[in-house]
Scaffold this motif. Sequence first.
Motif, short mmCIF file in Angstrom:
data_model
loop_
_atom_site.label_atom_id
_atom_site.label_comp_id
_atom_site.label_asym_id
_atom_site.label_seq_id
_atom_site.Cartn_x
_atom_site.Cartn_y
_atom_site.Cartn_z
N ILE A 47 147.56 91.31 19.89
CA ILE A 47 147.90 91.54 21.30
C ILE A 47 148.96 92.63 21.41
CG2 ILE A 47 149.01 90.50 23.33
CD1 ILE A 47 147.56 87.85 22.48
N GLU A 48 149.98 92.55 20.58
CA GLU A 48 151.05 93.57 20.60
C GLU A 48 150.51 94.95 20.23
OE1 GLU A 48 154.43 92.44 18.25
OE2 GLU A 48 154.53 90.45 19.18
N LEU A 49 149.69 95.00 19.19
CA LEU A 49 149.12 96.28 18.76
C LEU A 49 148.22 96.87 19.84
CD1 LEU A 49 148.33 95.40 15.04
CD2 LEU A 49 150.05 97.04 15.85
N ARG A 50 147.41 96.01 20.47
CA ARG A 50 146.52 96.49 21.53
C ARG A 50 147.32 97.06 22.70
NH1 ARG A 50 142.63 92.25 23.98
NH2 ARG A 50 142.06 92.18 21.79
N GLN A 51 148.39 96.38 23.07
CA GLN A 51 149.24 96.87 24.16
C GLN A 51 149.83 98.23 23.82
OE1 GLN A 51 151.99 93.62 24.64
NE2 GLN A 51 150.72 92.60 26.17
N GLN A 52 150.26 98.39 22.58
CA GLN A 52 150.85 99.65 22.16
C GLN A 52 149.81 100.77 22.23
OE1 GLN A 52 152.69 99.58 18.29
NE2 GLN A 52 153.53 101.62 18.51
N VAL A 53 148.60 100.50 21.79
CA VAL A 53 147.54 101.51 21.84
C VAL A 53 147.19 101.84 23.28
CG1 VAL A 53 145.11 101.99 21.29
CG2 VAL A 53 146.62 100.97 19.56
N GLU A 54 147.13 100.82 24.13
CA GLU A 54 146.82 101.06 25.54
C GLU A 54 147.89 101.91 26.21
OE1 GLU A 54 146.19 97.13 27.12
OE2 GLU A 54 144.12 97.05 26.40
N GLU A 55 149.14 101.69 25.85
CA GLU A 55 150.24 102.45 26.45
C GLU A 55 150.35 103.87 25.89
OE1 GLU A 55 153.75 100.11 25.77
OE2 GLU A 55 153.06 98.48 27.06
N GLU A 56 150.15 104.01 24.58
CA GLU A 56 150.41 105.29 23.93
C GLU A 56 149.14 106.08 23.58
OE1 GLU A 56 153.00 104.52 20.60
OE2 GLU A 56 154.28 103.22 21.81
N GLY A 57 147.98 105.43 23.68
CA GLY A 57 146.73 106.11 23.38
C GLY A 57 146.26 105.86 21.95
N ALA A 58 145.01 106.22 21.69
CA ALA A 58 144.40 105.97 20.38
C ALA A 58 144.80 107.01 19.34
CB ALA A 58 142.88 105.93 20.52
N THR A 59 145.35 108.13 19.79
CA THR A 59 145.77 109.18 18.86
C THR A 59 147.26 109.48 19.07
OG1 THR A 59 145.09 110.91 20.41
CG2 THR A 59 143.49 110.25 18.73
N HIS A 73 146.33 106.81 15.94
CA HIS A 73 147.61 106.15 16.16
C HIS A 73 147.81 105.06 15.10
CE1 HIS A 73 150.92 104.09 18.07
NE2 HIS A 73 150.98 105.04 19.00
N PRO A 74 148.99 105.00 14.49
CA PRO A 74 149.23 103.97 13.47
C PRO A 74 148.98 102.54 13.99
CG PRO A 74 151.00 105.58 13.46
CD PRO A 74 150.12 105.90 14.63
N ALA A 75 149.25 102.29 15.27
CA ALA A 75 149.00 100.96 15.83
C ALA A 75 147.50 100.66 15.87
CB ALA A 75 149.60 100.84 17.23
N LEU A 76 146.69 101.68 16.12
CA LEU A 76 145.24 101.47 16.14
C LEU A 76 144.73 101.19 14.74
CD1 LEU A 76 142.58 101.40 17.67
CD2 LEU A 76 142.43 103.88 17.38
#
Length: 115
Positions: A47-59, A73-76
């Motif tokens: 959930i945390e990682l998904r939120q980070q990707v949604e906020e910052e993008g996939a790249t 993106h490292p979170a992705l």
Amino acid sequence: MATSKKKANVSTDMKKVKQLLKQIPEDRQPIAQGIYNELIFIQNTLIELRQQVEEEGATAMFQQGKQEFLREHPALKAYNTTIQRFSLLYKQLVELLPDTDEQQETDELMEFIKE
């Protein structure tokens, strides 16, 4: 080193999974509980990682020396690895459940067909 006292958030889906644990034989309960606890942790991490990707993008832009380039993106990347582990643990938990009548009937049918 900071320690987090954050309480694990248990989703509705994981509460349903908790109910399934009651069907697992007693001798397998410690294993099942351990897997369940890991699943909760992993789900919260996802959930945390998904939120980070949604906020910052996939790249994300990456700079190494004077070079700068776009990369995943490292979170992705972490999300993709973590979701695989989640799926594997979930499968292991399901395999601890006793065979269902439907599966037993299918197995009996296959034995009959083999004869």
